[in-house]
Design an enzyme around this catalytic site. Structure first.
Site, short mmCIF file in Angstrom:
data_model
loop_
_atom_site.label_atom_id
_atom_site.label_comp_id
_atom_site.label_asym_id
_atom_site.label_seq_id
_atom_site.Cartn_x
_atom_site.Cartn_y
_atom_site.Cartn_z
N ASP A 103 0.86 -1.18 0.00
CA ASP A 103 0.00 0.00 0.00
C ASP A 103 0.90 1.24 0.00
O ASP A 103 1.81 1.35 0.83
CB ASP A 103 -0.87 -0.03 1.27
CG ASP A 103 -2.29 0.43 1.01
OD1 ASP A 103 -2.45 1.51 0.42
OD2 ASP A 103 -3.24 -0.29 1.39
N ASP A 217 -3.10 4.69 -2.32
CA ASP A 217 -4.15 5.29 -1.50
C ASP A 217 -4.55 6.68 -2.02
O ASP A 217 -3.67 7.52 -2.25
CB ASP A 217 -3.59 5.42 -0.07
CG ASP A 217 -4.64 5.74 0.96
OD1 ASP A 217 -5.48 4.88 1.25
OD2 ASP A 217 -4.62 6.88 1.48
N GLU A 270 -6.40 4.13 -5.99
CA GLU A 270 -7.70 4.39 -5.37
C GLU A 270 -8.11 5.82 -5.73
O GLU A 270 -7.36 6.76 -5.52
CB GLU A 270 -7.60 4.24 -3.85
CG GLU A 270 -8.96 4.34 -3.18
CD GLU A 270 -8.87 4.63 -1.68
OE1 GLU A 270 -9.81 4.27 -0.96
OE2 GLU A 270 -7.88 5.25 -1.24
N HIS A 344 -11.44 -3.05 3.23
CA HIS A 344 -11.33 -2.68 4.66
C HIS A 344 -12.08 -1.38 4.98
O HIS A 344 -12.16 -1.01 6.14
CB HIS A 344 -9.86 -2.54 5.03
CG HIS A 344 -9.20 -1.39 4.30
ND1 HIS A 344 -9.04 -1.38 2.93
CD2 HIS A 344 -8.72 -0.21 4.75
CE1 HIS A 344 -8.47 -0.23 2.58
NE2 HIS A 344 -8.26 0.49 3.64
N ASP A 345 -12.58 -0.68 3.96
CA ASP A 345 -13.29 0.59 4.19
C ASP A 345 -14.79 0.45 3.99
O ASP A 345 -15.50 1.47 4.00
CB ASP A 345 -12.80 1.66 3.20
CG ASP A 345 -11.38 2.09 3.46
OD1 ASP A 345 -10.93 2.00 4.61
OD2 ASP A 345 -10.71 2.52 2.49
C1 NOJ Z 1 -8.21 5.19 1.97
C2 NOJ Z 1 -7.88 4.03 2.84
O1 NOJ Z 1 -8.32 2.86 2.23
C3 NOJ Z 1 -8.54 4.31 4.17
O2 NOJ Z 1 -8.52 3.19 5.01
C4 NOJ Z 1 -7.87 5.49 4.78
O3 NOJ Z 1 -8.54 5.85 5.95
C5 NOJ Z 1 -7.85 6.69 3.85
N1 NOJ Z 1 -7.56 6.35 2.49
C6 NOJ Z 1 -6.82 7.67 4.28
O4 NOJ Z 1 -5.53 7.16 4.07
#
Ligand code: NOJ
Length: 585
Positions: A103, A217, A270, A344-345
């Site tokens: 990541d 990210d 992302e 995970h989000d």
């Molecule tokens: C996206 C990540 O997947 C998330 O878990 C994180 O809180 C935010 N970006 C900030 O890095």
């Protein structure tokens, strides 16, 4: 598309497995997963058949956002182990032909990163590494209470995605710094050439260690607009609309592409924002521009969400299809899609898009079939292969996530929300913590995740849903995932076939064909998925060929009957039934 026009890449053929290390497997009894715990499970991943592991951040971090606040990009967080453990993991994966992507979190660092400490202290070399600004006269702005010195409001009206202002006042430097996420995640200033140099060097450093790519990210936020303008139409005051696909983002990423990327790496960016215009997407993915392999957009993840975490809205199957159809079409000629329904989000996909009650197993398989037979690279989030569900949260103290707790606390303080109980249903459906409860290995205490006290609650349904039980049952979700992964290896059309949706407006059934020209003719898949808990009759259009055999399904019907139904074009689907037919002509 003719076979000769297809750009074949290993990462198009791959299935990626995402590991959130904190919740995967704990070997030292501190209640937090660790890298030796992943090493222990490498054979598990190999048995499942995945080709790539995406490892969420394992770098040194004070954990304001579970490792997405990095204090040192070149060292491993103590809780997770050592660099030697990480090297063992890489070797164990590579021994089994599983690749590893890391990541890359470089929109921001931790406020405990050396760069920030130096920047805050006004060190010449680092002073512009972040977005520092003077405050404004509080009288002059319409802005709620701040933590600045008397009479000062933050530099603009931007709001953090995690609640509250996007600016924090720093007593040492006596200025405000920008943080789109938590106040412990200051945004890096990519305008500064040395920031970019530092990022490229750290990427190179990891490539030299032997990794196979990066998940990047919120990479479409790295370029901030000139003057950081307010936007009253943006729920974040401009903090979302301004930096999303910002003015220099392609310039920065194509510089990265020239300097450190290679087409053989898997890179997945992302991309935050309500909608990524297709012309941007194509530039992100064009090998001669930004050169990413694929991207994660959020359009399908926003269908059932309001502006805030305590809001929900209804989604429909036709809307969900429309998102995937638009992306398939948009990237059909150039680019490549990633396919995911949770990570995970996000809450667990079976609770969100399936049925986590009576048809949990069937609906988990329907969703899996979709992800593995659309065109793109599937991402499996740990536990998805078991059909893991959301957690039955009852009280606020069970949550751990900043992005659940901060916005909610602010809203309660501001009187916008009355209490947790008033919004409990929405919070428990939306919270990122649903995905972060420990991986369920067995029916034992703590699901076999730890011998200590787990950092977050273990889902009580681990007694029923766990790896040991799934592996022992040939009809389990786990075995179905294995079959899907094997199907991808067996038939080229699963990876490279053109996608043609059949009934785009239908709210019960998602059906499509995938077609690939071969040396001898055509290879085709016909996929039919019932997204409801009722029986549904489907009449296939006349131009869908009638010969074919069922190569995968989630009901133990007689396969001959299913093939006979295809021959007539009239299918009768059971609740949450999935069928995949293969034809070659
Ligand atoms: C996206 C990540 O997947 C998330 O878990 C994180 O809180 C935010 N970006 C900030 O890095």
């Amino acid at each position: 598309m003719a076979d000769s026009d297809i750009e074949r890449r290993w990462w198009k053929e791959a299935v990626v497995y995402q590991i959130y290390p904190r919740s995967f497997n704990d070997t030292d009894g501190d209640g937090v997963g660790d890298i030796p715990g992943i090493v222990e499970k490498v054979d598990y991943l190999d048995d499942l058949g995945v080709d790539v592991v995406w490892l969420c951040p394992v770098y040194e971090s004070p954990n304001a956002d579970n490792g997405y606040d990095i204090a040192d990009y070149r060292s491993i967080m103590d809780e997770f182990g050592t660099m030697a453990d990480w090297e063992r993991l890489l070797a164990a994966l590579h021994d089994r032909d599983i690749r590893l992507i890391m990541d890359l979190v470089v929109n921001h660092t931790s406020d405990e990163h050396e760069w920030f400490l130096k920047s805050r202290a006004g060190d010449d070399e680092y002073e512009d590494f972040y977005w520092w600004r003077e405050g404004r006269d509080a009288e002059a702005v319409d802005w709620r209470a701040t933590e600045g010195p008397d009479g000062e409001a933050p530099p603009n009206a931007w709001r953090s995605y995690f609640g509250g202002p996007a600016w924090a006042y720093d007593d040492e430097r006596e200025e405000w710094y920008l943080h789109l996420f938590d106040r412990k995640q200051p945004d890096l200033n990519w305008e500064h050439e040395r920031v970019r140099e530092e990022v490229f060097e750290l990427m190179e450093w990891w490539f030299e260690k032997g990794i196979d790519g990066f998940r990047m990210d919120v990479i479409n936020l790295i370029s901030k607009p000139d003057g950081l303008p307010n936007d009253p139409d943006d729920p974040f005051g401009g903090a979302m609309t301004g930096p999303t696909n910002g003015p220099r983002v392609h310039e920065f990423l194509s510089e990265m592409n020239d300097r450190v990327l290679d087409r053989d790496y898997l890179t997945v960016g992302e991309m935050l924002g309500p909608e990524i215009p297709m012309e941007h997407a194509r530039r992100y993915l064009n090998p001669d521009e930004d050169g990413l392999s694929m991207l994660f957009h959020f359009e399908h993840m926003l269908l059932d969400r309001g502006d805030d975490i305590w809001e929900r809205s209804e989604w429909s199957l036709s809307e969900l299809k429309a998102v995937f159809n638009r992306w398939d079409e948009g990237l059909a000629e150039e680019g490549w899609n990633s396919l995911y329904l949770n990570n995970h989000d996000q809450p667990r996909m079976v609770s969100r898009f399936g049925d986590d009650g009576e048809y949990r197993r069937e609906s988990a398989k329907v969703l899996a079939t979709l992800l593995h037979t659309l065109r793109g690279t599937p991402y499996v989030y740990q536990g998805e292969e078991l059909g893991m569900t959301n957690y039955p949260f009852e009280s606020l103290d069970e949550f751990r996530d900043v992005d659940t707790l901060n916005p909610l606390r602010n809203a309660i303080e501001d009187g916008e929300v009355e209490s947790f109980d008033a919004v409990k249903e929405a919070i428990r459906a939306n919270s990122r913590d649903n995905a972060r409860t420990p991986m369920q290995w067995s029916a034992e205490e703590n699901a076999g995740f730890t011998e200590g006290e787990p950092w977050i609650g273990v889902n009580p349904n681990h007694e029923e849903i766990n790896v040991a039980a799934e592996r022992a049952d040939p009809d389990s979700v786990w075995h179905y995932y294995r079959d899907l992964i094997a199907l991808r290896e067996e038939y080229d059309v699963v990876v490279y076939g053109d996608y043609e949706p059949l009934f785009p407006e239908d709210d019960a059934v998602w059906a499509y064909t995938r077609t690939l020209a071969t040396a001898d003719g055509e290879e085709r898949l016909v996929v039919v998925l019932n997204f409801t808990d009722a029986e549904v009759a489907v009449g296939l259009p006349d131009d869908v060929p009638r010969e074919g055999t069922l190569v995968l399904g989630n009901y133990a019907d007689d396969e001959m009957d299913d093939d006979a139904e295809l021959a007539t074009g009239d299918l009768l689907l059971q609740p949450w039934e999935a069928r995949v037919y293969h034809q070659s002509a």
